[in-house]
Design an enzyme around this catalytic site. Sequence first.
Site, mmCIF file in Angstrom:
data_model
loop_
_atom_site.group_PDB
_atom_site.id
_atom_site.type_symbol
_atom_site.label_atom_id
_atom_site.label_comp_id
_atom_site.label_asym_id
_atom_site.label_seq_id
_atom_site.Cartn_x
_atom_site.Cartn_y
_atom_site.Cartn_z
ATOM 1 N N CYS A 4 10.194 68.181 33.936
ATOM 2 C CA CYS A 4 9.587 67.839 35.226
ATOM 3 C C CYS A 4 8.685 66.909 34.995
ATOM 4 O O CYS A 4 6.897 66.985 34.105
ATOM 5 C CB CYS A 4 8.872 69.470 35.267
ATOM 6 S SG CYS A 4 7.947 68.937 37.237
ATOM 7 N N CYS A 7 5.109 68.561 35.310
ATOM 8 C CA CYS A 7 4.692 69.623 34.256
ATOM 9 C C CYS A 7 4.155 68.747 32.509
ATOM 10 O O CYS A 7 3.370 68.705 32.509
ATOM 11 C CB CYS A 7 5.287 70.258 33.465
ATOM 12 S SG CYS A 7 6.161 71.715 34.931
ATOM 13 N N HIS A 100 3.455 70.907 45.538
ATOM 14 C CA HIS A 100 2.470 69.860 45.751
ATOM 15 C C HIS A 100 2.522 69.980 46.846
ATOM 16 O O HIS A 100 3.053 69.756 47.941
ATOM 17 C CB HIS A 100 2.395 68.160 44.421
ATOM 18 C CG HIS A 100 3.949 67.748 44.685
ATOM 19 N ND1 HIS A 100 5.032 67.817 44.734
ATOM 20 C CD2 HIS A 100 3.483 66.662 46.275
ATOM 21 C CE1 HIS A 100 5.868 67.360 45.467
ATOM 22 N NE2 HIS A 100 5.395 66.570 45.895
ATOM 23 N N HIS A 102 0.530 67.246 49.436
ATOM 24 C CA HIS A 102 0.000 65.575 50.017
ATOM 25 C C HIS A 102 -1.664 65.955 50.865
ATOM 26 O O HIS A 102 -1.338 66.695 51.270
ATOM 27 C CB HIS A 102 1.070 65.373 50.600
ATOM 28 C CG HIS A 102 2.774 65.502 49.755
ATOM 29 N ND1 HIS A 102 2.737 62.992 49.625
ATOM 30 C CD2 HIS A 102 3.670 65.530 49.689
ATOM 31 C CE1 HIS A 102 3.740 63.516 48.318
ATOM 32 N NE2 HIS A 102 4.286 64.605 49.054
HETATM 33 P P1 5GP Z 1 7.274 64.559 47.140
HETATM 34 O O1 5GP Z 1 8.212 63.391 47.511
HETATM 35 O O2 5GP Z 1 8.443 64.936 46.448
HETATM 36 O O3 5GP Z 1 6.631 65.121 48.335
HETATM 37 O O4 5GP Z 1 6.303 64.186 46.241
HETATM 38 C C1 5GP Z 1 6.135 63.174 45.136
HETATM 39 C C2 5GP Z 1 5.292 62.216 45.141
HETATM 40 O O5 5GP Z 1 5.125 61.992 43.857
HETATM 41 C C3 5GP Z 1 5.468 61.368 46.178
HETATM 42 O O6 5GP Z 1 4.288 61.140 46.675
HETATM 43 C C4 5GP Z 1 5.864 59.956 44.480
HETATM 44 O O7 5GP Z 1 4.874 58.808 45.149
HETATM 45 C C5 5GP Z 1 4.738 60.855 44.068
HETATM 46 N N1 5GP Z 1 5.355 60.495 42.403
HETATM 47 C C6 5GP Z 1 6.487 60.168 41.681
HETATM 48 N N2 5GP Z 1 5.727 60.138 40.128
HETATM 49 C C7 5GP Z 1 4.876 59.538 40.305
HETATM 50 C C8 5GP Z 1 3.558 59.860 38.777
HETATM 51 O O8 5GP Z 1 4.335 59.696 37.971
HETATM 52 N N3 5GP Z 1 2.363 60.074 39.487
HETATM 53 C C9 5GP Z 1 1.695 60.635 40.115
HETATM 54 N N4 5GP Z 1 0.808 59.765 40.138
HETATM 55 N N5 5GP Z 1 2.608 60.730 41.647
HETATM 56 C C10 5GP Z 1 3.946 59.983 41.284
HETATM 57 ZN ZN ZN Z 2 7.054 71.705 37.045
#
Ligand code: 5GP
Ligand code: ZN
Length: 114
Positions: A4, A7, A100, A102
């Site tokens: 993950c 994590c 998470h 945003h």
């Molecule tokens: P989701 O698509 O799950 O709502 O949001 C995941 C977010 O994590 C995305 O906005 C993406 O840009 C961000 N993200 C993906 N990989 C990484 C990473 O390695 N580091 C950081 N800081 N953000 C990440």
């Molecule tokens: Zn996790």
Amino acid sequence: MSDCLFCDIVARTLPATIVHDDGAVLAIRDINPQAPVHVLVLPHEHIESAATLTAAHDGLWAQMLHMAQAIARDEGIEQSGYRLLTSIGRDGGQTVPHLHLHLLGGRHMMWPPG
Ligand code: 5GP
Ligand code: ZN
């Protein structure tokens, strides 16, 4: 390394720009920001999404919200407004299966989102 991404960031085995960490909730800058302010607020505990939260997590969920509020203040977007959202599963557009929030701000948000 675990399987993950978030994590690993919590464990500091993967680098990230850390905004705040209170020991239970971590805030980092999104690697691909979609707004001038784009911060992710996530629990240290691996919880897949908001869909798997239980009553046992009520305090943690509130802690995530309070950290987001404090960061919005620190980032100077409290008055102009901001968006808080969490994506769940495939159709929700979730790409990282670790809960998470945003926190997006610094520009006018559109509706509906894509
Ligand atoms: P989701 O698509 O799950 O709502 O949001 C995941 C977010 O994590 C995305 O906005 C993406 O840009 C961000 N993200 C993906 N990989 C990484 C990473 O390695 N580091 C950081 N800081 N953000 C990440
Ligand atoms: Zn996790």
